[in-house]
Design a protein around this motif. Structure first.
Motif, PDB file in Angstrom:
ATOM      1  N   LEU A 219       0.704  -1.139  -0.013  1.00  0.00           N
ATOM      2  CA  LEU A 219      -0.135  -0.124   0.021  1.00  0.00           C
ATOM      3  C   LEU A 219       0.816   1.171  -0.022  1.00  0.00           C
ATOM      4  O   LEU A 219       1.777   1.405   0.928  1.00  0.00           O
ATOM      5  N   ASN A 220       0.686   2.264  -0.867  1.00  0.00           N
ATOM      6  CA  ASN A 220       1.450   3.356  -1.176  1.00  0.00           C
ATOM      7  C   ASN A 220       0.776   4.585  -0.216  1.00  0.00           C
ATOM      8  O   ASN A 220      -0.226   5.074  -0.882  1.00  0.00           O
ATOM      9  N   PHE A 221       1.364   5.070   0.437  1.00  0.00           N
ATOM     10  CA  PHE A 221       1.150   6.326   1.346  1.00  0.00           C
ATOM     11  C   PHE A 221       1.578   7.674   0.735  1.00  0.00           C
ATOM     12  O   PHE A 221       2.792   7.390   0.226  1.00  0.00           O
ATOM     13  N   SER A 222       1.098   8.548   0.697  1.00  0.00           N
ATOM     14  CA  SER A 222       1.453   9.923   0.576  1.00  0.00           C
ATOM     15  C   SER A 222       2.278  10.230   1.453  1.00  0.00           C
ATOM     16  O   SER A 222       2.071  10.098   2.964  1.00  0.00           O
ATOM     17  N   SER A 223       3.299  11.008   1.276  1.00  0.00           N
ATOM     18  CA  SER A 223       4.170  11.288   2.324  1.00  0.00           C
ATOM     19  C   SER A 223       3.816  12.610   3.217  1.00  0.00           C
ATOM     20  O   SER A 223       4.055  13.028   4.294  1.00  0.00           O
ATOM     21  N   ASP A 224       2.581  13.209   2.683  1.00  0.00           N
ATOM     22  CA  ASP A 224       2.290  14.427   3.389  1.00  0.00           C
ATOM     23  C   ASP A 224       0.671  14.928   3.300  1.00  0.00           C
ATOM     24  O   ASP A 224       0.031  15.909   3.665  1.00  0.00           O
ATOM     25  N   ASN A 225      -0.160  13.924   2.778  1.00  0.00           N
ATOM     26  CA  ASN A 225      -1.596  13.857   2.745  1.00  0.00           C
ATOM     27  C   ASN A 225      -2.311  12.998   3.434  1.00  0.00           C
ATOM     28  O   ASN A 225      -2.470  11.752   3.153  1.00  0.00           O
TER      29      ASN A 225
END
Length: 331
Positions: A219-225
């Protein structure tokens, strides 16, 4: 203002002898060095290394290059701890630490260029390793510039000085920790697989689940959202209700997963999380999160030793590659 001439006069030696004594020259006797040290203490004198550097066209400064990230690296305990390790060694050897940062590649390159051409800095430590990194390529092209990478280099591994953990093995160990506790459906959560450390940890995770013939998930998370991450995680859980274990690429990502689960009213008993870094975040989390300790201060101190040895050969470390051990910490 006290000068080296004042120190030399009080010690009863010439200014050149005083200077050699301050630099621990083999040409100066221990007795004379001690006289000069006592004079320095009495006069509260510290050598002006910056002036000496300009005269010698060499700066006793280590430039530390931070990664370009959307979120502030100052909010990440990993970078604070690694800088503490670097500073400890540099202070012991009278080196100055200067940070090179930037929100964009152009800004970071300009800062590095200023350090090289205005500050005569010839020695750098990269606090990251990234594929196709234009910053690294720029530094490589500079004359008489040395660098050390914290992380595994993408190319020229044998010839590049670097300090790293065995992140493949560390992630495999973290995944097997969850497997041994009965979890068979484990997801790897990351922010950027272009970063070597995150990619290696994904490889280690994949190796562990493949060995058990389990399915792999990522699962790819955003670094700032955060809102975007919340939507991604809840959508993923709904589509994959069988998943009950999380290997997160770092503490901040792991804590974000935990907070989203709590906010969404999801029972944490179902999901067990393992992260990397073992920062204060994992220890103050409720419940506390199991983490892989990678000893960032040690990474920093060893990188500084390699950097100082790179530039002046003053430390005989006997290697260009240092692998720092890891340890799973249950909280």
């Amino acid at each position: 203002m006290t000068t080296i001439r004042d120190v030399a006069k009080l010690a009863g030696v010439s200014p050149s002898t005083a200077s050699r004594a301050m630099h621990d020259s083999n040409l100066i006797s221990d007795k004379t060095k001690e006289k000069v040290r006592k004079a320095m203490e009495e006069l509260n004198f510290s050598p002006n290394y910056a002036a000496q550097s300009l005269a010698n066209r060499f700066s006793k400064t280590i430039g530390v290059i931070l990664p370009i990230r959307e979120e502030s690296v100052g909010n990440n305990p990993f970078f604070i701890q690694i800088l503490q390790g670097i500073s400890t060694i540099c202070n012991a050897h009278d080196y100055i630490v200067s940070l090179a940062t930037g929100q964009k590649e152009e800004e970071l390159i300009q800062n590095i260029d200023n350090l090289i051409n205005r500050g005569n800095v010839k020695n750098f430590i990269f606090l990251y390793s990234k594929e196709n990194d234009v910053i690294l390529e720029y530094v490589k092209k500079q004359k008489d510039v040395f660098y050390v990478i914290v992380g595994k280099p993408y190319d020229n591994i044998e010839s590049t000085s670097y300090v790293d953990n065995d992140n493949i093995q560390a992630s495999s160990d973290a995944t097997n920790y969850l497997i041994n506790k009965g979890h068979q459906n484990i997801c790897y959560v990351y922010t950027n697989l272009d970063e070597m450390v995150q990619d290696d940890r994904y490889v280690g995770y994949r190796l562990a689940v493949k060995e058990k013939l389990f399915n792999s998930y990522k699962l790819n998370f955003s670094s700032d959202n955060r809102e975007e991450n919340k939507e991604k995680l809840l959508t993923f859980i709904k589509a994959n209700p069988q998943v009950n274990g999380i290997v997160a690429c770092d503490d901040i990502t792991g804590l974000t997963v935990q907070q989203i689960l709590i906010e969404s009213g999801i029972d944490l008993e179902k999901y067990e999380i393992v992260t990397f870094n073992n920062s204060i975040y994992t220890q103050i989390a409720k419940p506390m999160i199991t983490a892989v300790e990678i000893f960032p201060r040690f990474l920093g101190s060893e990188a500084a030793v390699l950097a100082i040895n790179n530039g002046q050969k003053t430390l005989d470390v006997g290697t260009k590659h240092i692998i720092v051990p890891h340890k799973i910490i249950e909280h």
